[in-house]
Design a protein around this motif. Sequence first.
Motif, PDB file in Angstrom:
ATOM      1  N   VAL A 236       0.850  -1.183   0.000  1.00 58.15           N
ATOM      2  CA  VAL A 236       0.000   0.000   0.000  1.00 58.15           C
ATOM      3  C   VAL A 236       0.886   1.234   0.000  1.00 58.15           C
ATOM      4  O   VAL A 236       1.884   1.312   0.710  1.00 58.15           O
ATOM      5  CB  VAL A 236      -0.920  -0.005   1.244  1.00 58.15           C
ATOM      6  N   ARG A 237       0.555   2.219  -0.805  1.00 61.93           N
ATOM      7  CA  ARG A 237       1.336   3.448  -0.862  1.00 61.93           C
ATOM      8  C   ARG A 237       0.408   4.642  -0.819  1.00 61.93           C
ATOM      9  O   ARG A 237      -0.784   4.515  -1.065  1.00 61.93           O
ATOM     10  CB  ARG A 237       2.167   3.493  -2.138  1.00 61.93           C
ATOM     11  N   ASP A 238       0.964   5.792  -0.492  1.00 59.70           N
ATOM     12  CA  ASP A 238       0.187   7.019  -0.427  1.00 59.70           C
ATOM     13  C   ASP A 238       0.259   7.749  -1.757  1.00 59.70           C
ATOM     14  O   ASP A 238       1.220   7.603  -2.517  1.00 59.70           O
ATOM     15  CB  ASP A 238       0.715   7.933   0.686  1.00 59.70           C
ATOM     16  N   VAL A 239      -0.748   8.566  -2.020  1.00 65.05           N
ATOM     17  CA  VAL A 239      -0.709   9.419  -3.198  1.00 65.05           C
ATOM     18  C   VAL A 239       0.206  10.607  -2.928  1.00 65.05           C
ATOM     19  O   VAL A 239       0.562  10.890  -1.787  1.00 65.05           O
ATOM     20  CB  VAL A 239      -2.121   9.925  -3.563  1.00 65.05           C
ATOM     21  N   VAL A 240       0.587  11.297  -4.003  1.00 58.71           N
ATOM     22  CA  VAL A 240       1.340  12.543  -3.884  1.00 58.71           C
ATOM     23  C   VAL A 240       0.311  13.657  -3.777  1.00 58.71           C
ATOM     24  O   VAL A 240      -0.412  13.959  -4.731  1.00 58.71           O
ATOM     25  CB  VAL A 240       2.264  12.745  -5.092  1.00 58.71           C
ATOM     26  N   ALA A 241       0.234  14.286  -2.607  1.00 58.59           N
ATOM     27  CA  ALA A 241      -0.909  15.144  -2.261  1.00 58.59           C
ATOM     28  C   ALA A 241      -1.052  16.372  -3.157  1.00 58.59           C
ATOM     29  O   ALA A 241      -2.156  16.896  -3.325  1.00 58.59           O
ATOM     30  CB  ALA A 241      -0.801  15.582  -0.796  1.00 58.59           C
TER      31      ALA A 241
ATOM     32  N   ALA B  81      -4.256   0.887 -14.678  1.00 57.60           N
ATOM     33  CA  ALA B  81      -4.208   1.190 -13.252  1.00 57.60           C
ATOM     34  C   ALA B  81      -2.773   1.194 -12.743  1.00 57.60           C
ATOM     35  O   ALA B  81      -2.390   2.049 -11.933  1.00 57.60           O
ATOM     36  CB  ALA B  81      -5.059   0.186 -12.469  1.00 57.60           C
ATOM     37  N   ALA B  82      -1.966   0.252 -13.203  1.00 61.07           N
ATOM     38  CA  ALA B  82      -0.566   0.191 -12.771  1.00 61.07           C
ATOM     39  C   ALA B  82       0.199   1.432 -13.204  1.00 61.07           C
ATOM     40  O   ALA B  82       1.041   1.957 -12.457  1.00 61.07           O
ATOM     41  CB  ALA B  82       0.094  -1.066 -13.323  1.00 61.07           C
ATOM     42  N   GLU B  83      -0.083   1.922 -14.420  1.00 61.20           N
ATOM     43  CA  GLU B  83       0.580   3.137 -14.893  1.00 61.20           C
ATOM     44  C   GLU B  83       0.180   4.346 -14.046  1.00 61.20           C
ATOM     45  O   GLU B  83       1.005   5.198 -13.739  1.00 61.20           O
ATOM     46  CB  GLU B  83       0.223   3.377 -16.357  1.00 61.20           C
ATOM     47  N   ILE B  84      -1.088   4.431 -13.677  1.00 56.06           N
ATOM     48  CA  ILE B  84      -1.544   5.535 -12.823  1.00 56.06           C
ATOM     49  C   ILE B  84      -0.911   5.427 -11.438  1.00 56.06           C
ATOM     50  O   ILE B  84      -0.429   6.415 -10.872  1.00 56.06           O
ATOM     51  CB  ILE B  84      -3.074   5.524 -12.729  1.00 56.06           C
ATOM     52  N   ALA B  85      -0.896   4.219 -10.896  1.00 55.02           N
ATOM     53  CA  ALA B  85      -0.353   4.010  -9.547  1.00 55.02           C
ATOM     54  C   ALA B  85       1.130   4.341  -9.485  1.00 55.02           C
ATOM     55  O   ALA B  85       1.638   4.734  -8.425  1.00 55.02           O
ATOM     56  CB  ALA B  85      -0.584   2.571  -9.115  1.00 55.02           C
ATOM     57  N   ALA B  86       1.843   4.212 -10.586  1.00 49.71           N
ATOM     58  CA  ALA B  86       3.271   4.509 -10.593  1.00 49.71           C
ATOM     59  C   ALA B  86       3.544   5.960 -10.231  1.00 49.71           C
ATOM     60  O   ALA B  86       4.596   6.280  -9.674  1.00 49.71           O
ATOM     61  CB  ALA B  86       3.864   4.194 -11.959  1.00 49.71           C
ATOM     62  N   PHE B  87       2.576   6.857 -10.523  1.00 45.62           N
ATOM     63  CA  PHE B  87       2.750   8.272 -10.215  1.00 45.62           C
ATOM     64  C   PHE B  87       1.812   8.754  -9.115  1.00 45.62           C
ATOM     65  O   PHE B  87       1.994   9.835  -8.576  1.00 45.62           O
ATOM     66  CB  PHE B  87       2.559   9.097 -11.491  1.00 45.62           C
TER      67      PHE B  87
ATOM     68  N   PRO C 184      -1.263  10.189  -8.471  1.00 43.83           N
ATOM     69  CA  PRO C 184      -1.708  11.576  -8.328  1.00 43.83           C
ATOM     70  C   PRO C 184      -2.845  11.716  -7.316  1.00 43.83           C
ATOM     71  O   PRO C 184      -3.631  10.794  -7.122  1.00 43.83           O
ATOM     72  CB  PRO C 184      -2.199  11.929  -9.736  1.00 43.83           C
ATOM     73  N   GLN C 185      -2.933  12.878  -6.713  1.00 43.82           N
ATOM     74  CA  GLN C 185      -4.073  13.199  -5.851  1.00 43.82           C
ATOM     75  C   GLN C 185      -5.342  13.323  -6.681  1.00 43.82           C
ATOM     76  O   GLN C 185      -6.420  12.901  -6.259  1.00 43.82           O
ATOM     77  CB  GLN C 185      -3.801  14.509  -5.113  1.00 43.82           C
ATOM     78  N   VAL C 186      -5.210  13.908  -7.866  1.00 47.29           N
ATOM     79  CA  VAL C 186      -6.342  14.111  -8.777  1.00 47.29           C
ATOM     80  C   VAL C 186      -5.927  13.678 -10.173  1.00 47.29           C
ATOM     81  O   VAL C 186      -4.817  13.997 -10.631  1.00 47.29           O
ATOM     82  CB  VAL C 186      -6.797  15.582  -8.795  1.00 47.29           C
ATOM     83  N   LEU C 187      -6.815  12.963 -10.848  1.00 40.40           N
ATOM     84  CA  LEU C 187      -6.568  12.478 -12.207  1.00 40.40           C
ATOM     85  C   LEU C 187      -7.769  12.792 -13.078  1.00 40.40           C
ATOM     86  O   LEU C 187      -8.903  12.472 -12.732  1.00 40.40           O
ATOM     87  CB  LEU C 187      -6.322  10.969 -12.190  1.00 40.40           C
ATOM     88  N   GLY C 188      -7.513  13.405 -14.247  1.00 42.59           N
ATOM     89  CA  GLY C 188      -8.551  13.599 -15.244  1.00 42.59           C
ATOM     90  C   GLY C 188      -8.283  12.704 -16.435  1.00 42.59           C
ATOM     91  O   GLY C 188      -7.160  12.715 -16.975  1.00 42.59           O
ATOM     92  N   VAL C 189      -9.270  11.909 -16.846  1.00 43.50           N
ATOM     93  CA  VAL C 189      -9.112  11.030 -18.008  1.00 43.50           C
ATOM     94  C   VAL C 189     -10.123  11.419 -19.077  1.00 43.50           C
ATOM     95  O   VAL C 189     -11.224  11.883 -18.775  1.00 43.50           O
ATOM     96  CB  VAL C 189      -9.268   9.538 -17.636  1.00 43.50           C
TER      97      VAL C 189
ATOM     98  N   ASP D  66       3.184  18.687 -10.334  1.00 42.81           N
ATOM     99  CA  ASP D  66       3.181  18.937  -8.904  1.00 42.81           C
ATOM    100  C   ASP D  66       2.989  20.432  -8.690  1.00 42.81           C
ATOM    101  O   ASP D  66       3.639  21.256  -9.358  1.00 42.81           O
ATOM    102  CB  ASP D  66       4.484  18.456  -8.273  1.00 42.81           C
ATOM    103  N   LEU D  67       2.110  20.781  -7.773  1.00 43.41           N
ATOM    104  CA  LEU D  67       1.686  22.167  -7.609  1.00 43.41           C
ATOM    105  C   LEU D  67       2.168  22.744  -6.285  1.00 43.41           C
ATOM    106  O   LEU D  67       2.231  22.043  -5.271  1.00 43.41           O
ATOM    107  CB  LEU D  67       0.161  22.262  -7.672  1.00 43.41           C
ATOM    108  N   ASP D  68       2.480  24.036  -6.313  1.00 44.93           N
ATOM    109  CA  ASP D  68       2.829  24.790  -5.105  1.00 44.93           C
ATOM    110  C   ASP D  68       1.616  25.626  -4.731  1.00 44.93           C
ATOM    111  O   ASP D  68       1.320  26.625  -5.397  1.00 44.93           O
ATOM    112  CB  ASP D  68       4.044  25.666  -5.368  1.00 44.93           C
TER     113      ASP D  68
END
Length: 268
Positions: A28-33, A53-59, A61-66, A264-266
């Motif tokens: 289990v891993r956390d998302v990048v907030a 799903a594996a490709e998405i999980a590799a990065f 994201p907190q939010v994903l638009g497809v 990644d956003l500031d």
Amino acid sequence: MTLLCVVLVGSSAADDPHSDSGLPADPVRDVVANRVMTWNLCNPCEESNVHRAAEIAAFAPQVLGVQEACVRDVEAIREHLENLHGLVYHVEYGMVLNKRSRCGGAPWNPGGFGQAILSVAPMTDHVSVEYPEGGSEDRGYMAVTTEVGGQDVRVFNTHLAQRRQESVRAGQAAVLATEVARHDRAVVLGDLNAVPDAPELSRLWALAVDADPQCHPTRTAAGSCQATTDWQSKFDYVFLRGITPAGHRVHASRYSDHHQLYADLDLA
């Protein structure tokens, strides 16, 4: 002997991918907030949702638009993200078509086709709007308010008209820009089917910046924008309004003709 049997059975169950242990196949891993991502899934491409799903999980994201998404595919991807990768997402849809040739289903109940937003945090104020003119295929945008990097952000997801339909895209971009302008802080994700210096995107460039600080709509600078498609064009964008980019990446995927693009956003 009894103890030995218990040990052997327990070991076998742990190695069985169909075991009912409830544990994900990967840790289990956390998302990048503070990470947002856009990805055109490619349809019809008949790719494996396990691989998507594996490709998405590799990065993560907190939010994903497809885009070019079928409801049943998005649901399968969500299940795999949770069951195989320990990543749990909420989802909202912006379907513009019910199309059997795209998404299967019975003739009287074809699958929904369009956009979707997946977010780790709950989403509110969901809207789904079909553009007045879609071109050769109905198109639209959707928007939600959700949390990115601990802050509430308005997130848009869209797919503009196909290539060689510049005037249609210009009208669609104007509709989208009018809504984006209502928000001091917004993220626009999507496949815009236009290169950065295309005139039809001028309304969006007037409101927002690309997640890549080197990417601008001028002809001289457009060459520095990374391609996001297999045909070496930048069609996919993370536009930021009132938000500072902190990093980005384009990842060529073997499971779509569009690359994954995350930022990644500031939000300080």
